[in-house]
Write a protein that holds these residues in place. Sequence first.
Motif, PDB file in Angstrom:
ATOM      1  N   LYS A 189       0.604  -0.692  -0.216  1.00 54.13           N
ATOM      2  CA  LYS A 189      -0.167  -0.048  -0.395  1.00 54.13           C
ATOM      3  C   LYS A 189       0.892   1.045  -0.116  1.00 54.13           C
ATOM      4  CE  LYS A 189      -2.648  -1.721   2.977  1.00 54.13           C
ATOM      5  NZ  LYS A 189      -4.081  -1.486   4.504  1.00 54.13           N
ATOM      6  N   LYS A 190       1.744   1.748   1.451  1.00 53.12           N
ATOM      7  CA  LYS A 190       3.000   2.770   1.427  1.00 53.12           C
ATOM      8  C   LYS A 190       3.661   2.575  -0.547  1.00 53.12           C
ATOM      9  CE  LYS A 190       3.725   2.630   6.105  1.00 53.12           C
ATOM     10  NZ  LYS A 190       3.912   1.642   7.052  1.00 53.12           N
ATOM     11  N   THR A 191       3.888   1.706  -1.086  1.00 52.48           N
ATOM     12  CA  THR A 191       5.090   1.987  -2.118  1.00 52.48           C
ATOM     13  C   THR A 191       3.589   2.051  -3.230  1.00 52.48           C
ATOM     14  OG1 THR A 191       6.118  -0.309  -1.705  1.00 52.48           O
ATOM     15  CG2 THR A 191       6.709   0.306  -3.563  1.00 52.48           C
ATOM     16  N   VAL A 192       2.525   2.009  -3.837  1.00 53.52           N
ATOM     17  CA  VAL A 192       1.691   2.507  -4.347  1.00 53.52           C
ATOM     18  C   VAL A 192       1.180   2.875  -4.240  1.00 53.52           C
ATOM     19  CG1 VAL A 192      -0.523   1.846  -5.520  1.00 53.52           C
ATOM     20  CG2 VAL A 192       1.058  -0.198  -5.272  1.00 53.52           C
ATOM     21  N   LYS A 193       1.012   3.685  -3.198  1.00 52.03           N
ATOM     22  CA  LYS A 193       0.516   5.306  -3.266  1.00 52.03           C
ATOM     23  C   LYS A 193       1.720   6.005  -2.987  1.00 52.03           C
ATOM     24  CE  LYS A 193      -0.932   8.316   1.172  1.00 52.03           C
ATOM     25  NZ  LYS A 193      -1.011   8.122   2.147  1.00 52.03           N
ATOM     26  N   LYS A 194       2.802   5.789  -2.900  1.00 56.49           N
ATOM     27  CA  LYS A 194       4.246   7.443  -3.399  1.00 56.49           C
ATOM     28  C   LYS A 194       4.529   6.770  -4.757  1.00 56.49           C
ATOM     29  CE  LYS A 194       8.114   4.969  -2.436  1.00 56.49           C
ATOM     30  NZ  LYS A 194       8.952   4.133  -2.003  1.00 56.49           N
ATOM     31  N   GLY A 195       3.864   5.913  -4.925  1.00 60.55           N
ATOM     32  CA  GLY A 195       3.756   5.709  -7.076  1.00 60.55           C
ATOM     33  C   GLY A 195       5.046   5.247  -7.500  1.00 60.55           C
ATOM     34  N   ASP A 196       4.629   4.544  -6.819  1.00 60.65           N
ATOM     35  CA  ASP A 196       6.063   3.039  -7.394  1.00 60.65           C
ATOM     36  C   ASP A 196       4.984   1.952  -7.661  1.00 60.65           C
ATOM     37  OD1 ASP A 196       8.189   4.472  -7.986  1.00 60.65           O
ATOM     38  OD2 ASP A 196       8.444   4.098  -5.754  1.00 60.65           O
ATOM     39  N   ASP A 197       5.659   0.946  -8.772  1.00 64.08           N
ATOM     40  CA  ASP A 197       4.259   0.052  -8.648  1.00 64.08           C
ATOM     41  C   ASP A 197       4.906  -0.943  -8.211  1.00 64.08           C
ATOM     42  OD1 ASP A 197       2.893   1.004 -10.551  1.00 64.08           O
ATOM     43  OD2 ASP A 197       3.699  -0.174 -12.093  1.00 64.08           O
TER      44      ASP A 197
ATOM     45  N   GLY B  12       4.548 -13.480 -12.079  1.00 64.17           N
ATOM     46  CA  GLY B  12       3.916 -14.695 -11.821  1.00 64.17           C
ATOM     47  C   GLY B  12       2.745 -14.676 -11.213  1.00 64.17           C
ATOM     48  N   PHE B  13       2.475 -12.897 -10.534  1.00 59.60           N
ATOM     49  CA  PHE B  13       0.827 -13.045 -10.447  1.00 59.60           C
ATOM     50  C   PHE B  13      -0.009 -11.878 -10.268  1.00 59.60           C
ATOM     51  CE2 PHE B  13      -1.347 -11.000  -5.900  1.00 59.60           C
ATOM     52  CZ  PHE B  13      -2.157 -12.455  -5.685  1.00 59.60           C
ATOM     53  N   GLY B  14       1.315 -10.526 -10.101  1.00 59.29           N
ATOM     54  CA  GLY B  14       0.712  -9.912 -10.859  1.00 59.29           C
ATOM     55  C   GLY B  14       1.934  -8.689 -10.322  1.00 59.29           C
ATOM     56  N   THR B  15       0.425  -7.240 -10.818  1.00 62.18           N
ATOM     57  CA  THR B  15       1.760  -6.234 -10.545  1.00 62.18           C
ATOM     58  C   THR B  15      -0.151  -5.095  -9.871  1.00 62.18           C
ATOM     59  OG1 THR B  15       2.887  -6.309 -12.296  1.00 62.18           O
ATOM     60  CG2 THR B  15       2.219  -3.517 -11.416  1.00 62.18           C
TER      61      THR B  15
ATOM     62  N   ALA C  33     -12.467  13.953 -10.153  1.00 58.36           N
ATOM     63  CA  ALA C  33     -10.894  12.680 -10.806  1.00 58.36           C
ATOM     64  C   ALA C  33     -10.478  12.596  -9.997  1.00 58.36           C
ATOM     65  CB  ALA C  33     -10.118  14.224 -11.861  1.00 58.36           C
ATOM     66  N   LYS C  34      -9.960  11.460  -9.427  1.00 60.40           N
ATOM     67  CA  LYS C  34      -9.251  10.888  -8.509  1.00 60.40           C
ATOM     68  C   LYS C  34      -8.212   9.914  -8.381  1.00 60.40           C
ATOM     69  CE  LYS C  34     -13.344   7.705  -8.770  1.00 60.40           C
ATOM     70  NZ  LYS C  34     -14.377   7.114  -7.622  1.00 60.40           N
ATOM     71  N   THR C  35      -7.623   9.252  -7.775  1.00 55.36           N
ATOM     72  CA  THR C  35      -6.706   8.455  -8.083  1.00 55.36           C
ATOM     73  C   THR C  35      -6.765   6.901  -7.278  1.00 55.36           C
ATOM     74  OG1 THR C  35      -5.127  10.313  -8.095  1.00 55.36           O
ATOM     75  CG2 THR C  35      -3.741   7.399  -7.313  1.00 55.36           C
ATOM     76  N   LEU C  36      -6.897   5.799  -8.135  1.00 57.03           N
ATOM     77  CA  LEU C  36      -7.094   4.769  -7.643  1.00 57.03           C
ATOM     78  C   LEU C  36      -5.981   4.087  -7.414  1.00 57.03           C
ATOM     79  CD1 LEU C  36     -10.523   4.363  -8.871  1.00 57.03           C
ATOM     80  CD2 LEU C  36     -10.177   4.961  -6.626  1.00 57.03           C
ATOM     81  N   PRO C  37      -5.774   2.179  -6.498  1.00 56.03           N
ATOM     82  CA  PRO C  37      -5.078   1.503  -6.683  1.00 56.03           C
ATOM     83  C   PRO C  37      -5.788   0.614  -7.903  1.00 56.03           C
ATOM     84  CG  PRO C  37      -6.786   1.113  -5.669  1.00 56.03           C
ATOM     85  CD  PRO C  37      -6.959   2.503  -5.026  1.00 56.03           C
ATOM     86  N   LYS C  38      -4.491  -0.333  -8.772  1.00 53.97           N
ATOM     87  CA  LYS C  38      -5.111  -1.076  -9.918  1.00 53.97           C
ATOM     88  C   LYS C  38      -4.159  -2.434  -9.642  1.00 53.97           C
ATOM     89  CE  LYS C  38      -4.414  -1.493 -14.430  1.00 53.97           C
ATOM     90  NZ  LYS C  38      -4.717  -0.991 -15.534  1.00 53.97           N
ATOM     91  N   PHE C  39      -5.213  -3.126  -9.644  1.00 56.14           N
ATOM     92  CA  PHE C  39      -4.103  -5.171  -9.807  1.00 56.14           C
ATOM     93  C   PHE C  39      -4.083  -5.203 -11.401  1.00 56.14           C
ATOM     94  CE2 PHE C  39      -4.150  -9.103  -9.822  1.00 56.14           C
ATOM     95  CZ  PHE C  39      -2.976  -9.537  -8.956  1.00 56.14           C
ATOM     96  N   LYS C  40      -3.135  -5.973 -11.716  1.00 58.64           N
ATOM     97  CA  LYS C  40      -3.389  -6.709 -13.000  1.00 58.64           C
ATOM     98  C   LYS C  40      -2.592  -7.981 -12.481  1.00 58.64           C
ATOM     99  CE  LYS C  40      -1.626  -5.992 -17.769  1.00 58.64           C
ATOM    100  NZ  LYS C  40      -0.638  -5.851 -19.276  1.00 58.64           N
ATOM    101  N   PRO C  41      -3.293  -8.757 -12.918  1.00 59.21           N
ATOM    102  CA  PRO C  41      -2.608 -10.092 -12.916  1.00 59.21           C
ATOM    103  C   PRO C  41      -1.966 -10.359 -13.715  1.00 59.21           C
ATOM    104  CG  PRO C  41      -5.353 -10.782 -13.523  1.00 59.21           C
ATOM    105  CD  PRO C  41      -4.815  -8.742 -13.734  1.00 59.21           C
ATOM    106  N   GLY C  42      -0.508 -11.296 -13.467  1.00 61.62           N
ATOM    107  CA  GLY C  42       0.497 -11.655 -14.238  1.00 61.62           C
ATOM    108  C   GLY C  42      -0.031 -12.346 -15.135  1.00 61.62           C
ATOM    109  N   LYS C  43       0.936 -13.165 -16.647  1.00 62.36           N
ATOM    110  CA  LYS C  43       0.729 -13.908 -17.474  1.00 62.36           C
ATOM    111  C   LYS C  43       0.455 -15.100 -17.523  1.00 62.36           C
ATOM    112  CE  LYS C  43       2.804 -15.342 -21.585  1.00 62.36           C
ATOM    113  NZ  LYS C  43       1.830 -16.707 -22.053  1.00 62.36           N
ATOM    114  N   ALA C  44       1.591 -15.592 -15.953  1.00 59.61           N
ATOM    115  CA  ALA C  44       0.718 -17.541 -15.916  1.00 59.61           C
ATOM    116  C   ALA C  44       0.005 -16.527 -15.007  1.00 59.61           C
ATOM    117  CB  ALA C  44       2.601 -16.906 -14.591  1.00 59.61           C
TER     118      ALA C  44
END
Length: 92
Positions: free
Chosen positions: A36-44, A49-52, A76-87
């Motif tokens: 949560k802290k990393t994503v809030k800061k703007g980093d992925d 194998g799991f996701g981003t 406008a707003k900023t939201l968290p996003k999860f993208k599953p990995g290919k595997a």
Amino acid sequence: MNKKELMEAILKDKELSHLTKKEAELFLNRMMDVVKKTVKKGDDVALIGFGTFSKVKRAARMGVNPATGEKIKIKAKTLPKFKPGKAWKDMM
């Protein structure tokens, strides 16, 4: 599966059976905090194998109130996003 059930599933693993419930809960809580802290800061956070986990900005737009049909402005707003990995997608 909720958080408690996830911890119990982790503890059933032979390699992690030495952990106590308290230790498993502490690890899971810390991991979620770091993500949560990393994503809030703007980093992925990319777990191969799991996701981003990432942060996306949604632009302001016009919408319609379904009850009245009235046009409304959606901010406008900023939201968290999860993208599953290919595997993971291939597994499904």
